[in-house]
Design a protein around this motif. Structure first.
Motif, PDB file in Angstrom:
ATOM      1  N   LEU A  36       0.860  -1.189   0.000  1.00 59.74           N
ATOM      2  CA  LEU A  36       0.000   0.000   0.000  1.00 59.74           C
ATOM      3  C   LEU A  36       0.896   1.239   0.000  1.00 59.74           C
ATOM      4  O   LEU A  36       1.088   1.887   1.020  1.00 59.74           O
ATOM      5  N   ARG A  37       1.403   1.571  -1.155  1.00 59.08           N
ATOM      6  CA  ARG A  37       2.321   2.724  -1.221  1.00 59.08           C
ATOM      7  C   ARG A  37       1.545   4.036  -1.205  1.00 59.08           C
ATOM      8  O   ARG A  37       1.985   5.030  -0.652  1.00 59.08           O
ATOM      9  N   VAL A  38       0.392   4.039  -1.866  1.00 61.15           N
ATOM     10  CA  VAL A  38      -0.452   5.235  -1.893  1.00 61.15           C
ATOM     11  C   VAL A  38      -1.831   4.864  -1.365  1.00 61.15           C
ATOM     12  O   VAL A  38      -2.463   3.930  -1.883  1.00 61.15           O
ATOM     13  N   GLY A  93      11.531  11.243  -1.452  1.00 64.12           N
ATOM     14  CA  GLY A  93      11.783  10.231  -0.437  1.00 64.12           C
ATOM     15  C   GLY A  93      10.617   9.832   0.425  1.00 64.12           C
ATOM     16  O   GLY A  93      10.805   9.201   1.475  1.00 64.12           O
ATOM     17  N   ALA A  94       9.386  10.170   0.019  1.00 72.22           N
ATOM     18  CA  ALA A  94       8.234   9.746   0.811  1.00 72.22           C
ATOM     19  C   ALA A  94       8.150   8.223   0.833  1.00 72.22           C
ATOM     20  O   ALA A  94       8.355   7.567  -0.193  1.00 72.22           O
ATOM     21  N   GLY A  95       7.864   7.678   1.999  1.00 72.13           N
ATOM     22  CA  GLY A  95       7.741   6.232   2.115  1.00 72.13           C
ATOM     23  C   GLY A  95       6.308   5.757   1.980  1.00 72.13           C
ATOM     24  O   GLY A  95       6.038   4.606   1.644  1.00 72.13           O
ATOM     25  N   LYS A  96       5.384   6.625   2.266  1.00 73.51           N
ATOM     26  CA  LYS A  96       3.951   6.316   2.172  1.00 73.51           C
ATOM     27  C   LYS A  96       3.240   7.609   1.802  1.00 73.51           C
ATOM     28  O   LYS A  96       3.499   8.656   2.397  1.00 73.51           O
ATOM     29  N   ILE A  97       2.362   7.529   0.821  1.00 75.03           N
ATOM     30  CA  ILE A  97       1.647   8.735   0.396  1.00 75.03           C
ATOM     31  C   ILE A  97       0.176   8.603   0.777  1.00 75.03           C
ATOM     32  O   ILE A  97      -0.460   7.577   0.505  1.00 75.03           O
ATOM     33  N   LEU A  98      -0.336   9.627   1.422  1.00 71.71           N
ATOM     34  CA  LEU A  98      -1.743   9.672   1.818  1.00 71.71           C
ATOM     35  C   LEU A  98      -2.448  10.780   1.049  1.00 71.71           C
ATOM     36  O   LEU A  98      -1.975  11.920   1.022  1.00 71.71           O
ATOM     37  N   ILE A  99      -3.571  10.443   0.431  1.00 72.99           N
ATOM     38  CA  ILE A  99      -4.347  11.419  -0.345  1.00 72.99           C
ATOM     39  C   ILE A  99      -5.625  11.746   0.414  1.00 72.99           C
ATOM     40  O   ILE A  99      -6.395  10.842   0.754  1.00 72.99           O
ATOM     41  N   ASP A 100      -5.849  13.009   0.666  1.00 77.28           N
ATOM     42  CA  ASP A 100      -7.101  13.450   1.284  1.00 77.28           C
ATOM     43  C   ASP A 100      -8.107  13.732   0.179  1.00 77.28           C
ATOM     44  O   ASP A 100      -7.798  14.404  -0.817  1.00 77.28           O
ATOM     45  N   GLY A 101      -9.314  13.225   0.345  1.00 68.09           N
ATOM     46  CA  GLY A 101     -10.337  13.372  -0.681  1.00 68.09           C
ATOM     47  C   GLY A 101     -11.069  14.700  -0.582  1.00 68.09           C
ATOM     48  O   GLY A 101     -10.739  15.567   0.225  1.00 68.09           O
ATOM     49  N   SER A 102     -12.085  14.846  -1.413  1.00 70.16           N
ATOM     50  CA  SER A 102     -12.894  16.054  -1.442  1.00 70.16           C
ATOM     51  C   SER A 102     -14.326  15.652  -1.759  1.00 70.16           C
ATOM     52  O   SER A 102     -14.570  14.904  -2.717  1.00 70.16           O
TER      53      SER A 102
END
Lengths: 368, 259
Positions: free
Chosen positions: A25-27, A150-159
């Motif tokens: 789960l990278r993103v 270098g981000a190890g995990k990317i979190l996307i906030d929705g709308s």
């Protein structure tokens, strides 16, 4: 009138951080069933508990997140608190709203009404404003920028209830934020949440259907496969957007598959429902292409139709916000139970309302 | 980087840009005027009620300056008071478009010389919205505020689809006409249901795979660029926007993407 309902004892069904820490789960996208469903609060809770598990985290939003007040209703919003080492993506103009110390690392060359989209590193703790993403291409560019920094995990906030970030070509998994803002009763919220999640979790297609969808996508035309073999739809636009007349002309009797390269709309589903005596497999790339209302889709499924996706969406968990914002607050424990009863195989979690947070900042700690 | 540069602002002498307060008789006195109606007849108690409400609003030294009986059991009040709050200009972020906003002739000449073809624009009031005043002001040939609408621009092929257009119908038109730009007008009422409609259209255009080549703009009396950003639009124009502002933005954006 208090907006804070009685404290919920803090039942924890699962813990979100370890779920999201998985290497594949990278993103991860936080997608809401509605505006004010608790997306940003969920993101903050993931951050609080997840940093130790994830390594350097990268943050991006497809809307505007981290603002002090809701741009529409005016109520206070949960800020996005960052720490040194966090990476985040935003528009350059939004950096002036940050209380954190930050340093720009990547310039994308993509513009927005808030200036160029950039990726920055946090050098001093504080709050940041995430904004500027208008399209999937923006999002991809920023995700690439976050990786390069270098981000190890990317979190996307929705709308709102937008599902763009849930697309499998963007994210590897989705956390669904839902809550009392969806309806006046526990059952109504559970029912609408079930429909939202069911759409995201449309089943994957059989391997022999993949080739048909690939041809449809390659030619940007709907393709049909029946007993006589595959072929493109001549009334391409009519069929893509669905008219009963066009569909009855192109779909053969009996079992058939219809591969649609674009979106699935109400009229397409209505047209398919009207085709008596034919069983149609509707093939799409992923669930974010399906815009038909769920009651129409349900009728289509009841009559023997099916929808299959090439790229399934992984729903990792559901978080529940008991604050109604524009309606009554609802009991968190009953919401969790009702949603869990309908969606048994996905962790559903809530927590007691945070009295220090905004009215929609109700998920304190327990989901982290 | 934390605060934007406020030194360049042309502020009156003595104003602290990081703590701006309302001005009444003297700098930083915080003096404001508020007015409201109460559902009670005018009487000494109603005047005192109005004054107390001013205090509950956070006004220091609230004073009822004017009161009037409105009949039918209602009364009206104007209060003065001193607001205790201040805002930091350096922390305010307001999205804005960078359109050059040149004249009708200059916009047409620029499109013709740089793009070499007409810009195809599709506009509509979508969903349940039947309020066409805004979209008509921008698109109709007669225009608004002394300016021609987009239909009058020779370098724009403008199609106004009217009101209550379902998103899927608008999307179909966008695809069929190979539109460069889309204008969506929404009044936004009924518990913000129109915002959901705007958000859905943005996702539909993305899912159809054409978002990158479309300039997507929303407009309406409650629409701002911030709303547009939240919903996935390129820009959002509010009340008072003139056709040339929209035309200029569209021309700049289409040329930037396709020239």
């Amino acid at each position: 009138m208090s907006r804070i309902p009685p404290a919920f004892p803090g039942r924890i069904v699962q813990r979100l951080g370890p779920l999201i820490a998985a290497d594949d789960l990278r993103v991860v996208a936080v997608v809401g069933t509605s505006k004010n469903a608790g997306k940003t609060t969920t993101l903050n809770r993931i951050l609080e508990r997840g940093r130790a598990l994830f390594g350097p985290v990268g943050l991006v939003s497809i809307g505007v997140d981290g603002e002090e007040a809701d741009f529409w209703l005016g109520h206070a919003k949960p800020r996005i608190r960052v720490r040194p080492g966090d990476r985040f993506a935003t528009a350059e103009g939004a950096l002036s709203a940050a209380t954190a110390d930050v340093a720009i690392g990547v310039r994308t060359g993509r513009s927005s009404v808030l200036g160029e989209l950039v990726v920055a590193t946090v050098t001093g703790s504080g709050a940041v404003l995430l904004a500027g993403v208008r399209a999937k291409a923006d999002l991809r560019a920023l995700i690439d920028g976050l990786w390069s920094m270098g981000a190890g995990k990317i979190l996307i906030d929705g709308s709102y209830q937008r599902t763009m970030a849930a697309a499998p070509d963007v994210s590897d998994g989705v956390v669904v934020a839902t809550g009392a803002v969806l309806g006046p009763t526990v059952e109504r919220v559970a029912e609408r949440t079930e429909a939202f999640v069911a759409r995201l979790r449309l089943p994957v297609m059989a391997p022999n259907d993949v080739a048909l969808l690939a041809r449809a996508t390659h030619e940007n035309l709907p393709w049909v496969a029946g007993a006589d073999g595959p072929g493109p739809c001549l009334q391409a636009l009519d069929t893509a957007f669905g008219t009963p007349a066009a569909l009855s002309m192109v779909l053969p009797p009996g079992d058939s598959a219809l591969a649609v390269p674009g979106v699935v709309t109400d009229s397409l589903i209505d047209g398919l429902v009207d085709l008596r005596g034919r069983s149609v497999r509707l093939l799409v790339s992923d669930a974010t292409r399906v815009f038909a209302s769920w009651d129409r889709v349900a009728r289509f499924l009841e009559r023997g139709g099916s929808i299959r996706v090439q790229h399934p969406i992984r729903v990792l968990a559901i978080t529940v916000n008991p604050a109604g914002i524009v309606g009554p607050d609802l009991p968190a424990d009953r919401l969790v139970d009702a949603i869990g009863a309908r969606i048994g195989d996905v962790p559903v979690m809530a927590g007691q309302l945070d009295p220090d947070a905004a009215p929609n900042g109700g998920l304190r700690g327990d989901v982290g | 980087m934390k605060r934007k540069d406020v030194a360049a602002l042309a502020l009156p002498e003595g104003v602290n840009p990081h703590a701006v307060r309302p001005y009444g008789d003297a700098l930083d006195d915080g003096l404001v005027q508020v007015s409201f109606t109460l559902p009670v007849p005018l009487c000494p108690e109603s005047v005192e009620a109005a004054r107390r409400l001013g205090g509950q609003m956070g006004l220091k030294e609230p004073t009822v300056y004017h009161q009037a009986d409105l009949g039918h059991g209602f009364s009206f009040y104007i209060l003065y008071g001193k607001l205790q709050h201040a805002v930091d200009f350096g922390r305010i972020v307001v999205p804005r478009v960078s359109e050059t906003h040149v004249s009708f002739d200059e916009i047409n000449a620029r499109v013709q010389s740089v793009l070499g073809r007409r810009i195809r624009v599709v506009g509509a009031c979508t969903g349940s919205d039947a309020h066409t005043v805004g979209i008509d002001a921008i698109m109709n040939m007669k225009g608004y505020d002394g300016e021609y609408g987009l239909e009058r621009y020779p370098q724009f092929d403008a199609r106004n689809l009217g009101s209550q257009v379902p998103n899927e119908v608008l999307l179909r038109q966008i695809v069929e006409l190979d539109a460069d730009a889309v204008l969506v007008s929404q009044v936004v009422t009924q518990r913000d249901v129109h915002l959901d409609n705007l958000a859905e259209l943005a996702d539909m255009i993305e899912a159809q795979g054409i978002r990158e080549r479309i300039v997507l703009v929303c407009g309406g009396p409650r629409i701002t660029h911030e709303v547009a950003l939240e919903l996935g639009y390129d820009a959002g124009f509010g009340a008072g926007t003139r056709p040339s502002q929209v035309a200029s933005f569209l021309a700049d954006e289409v040329i930037r993407r396709k020239a």
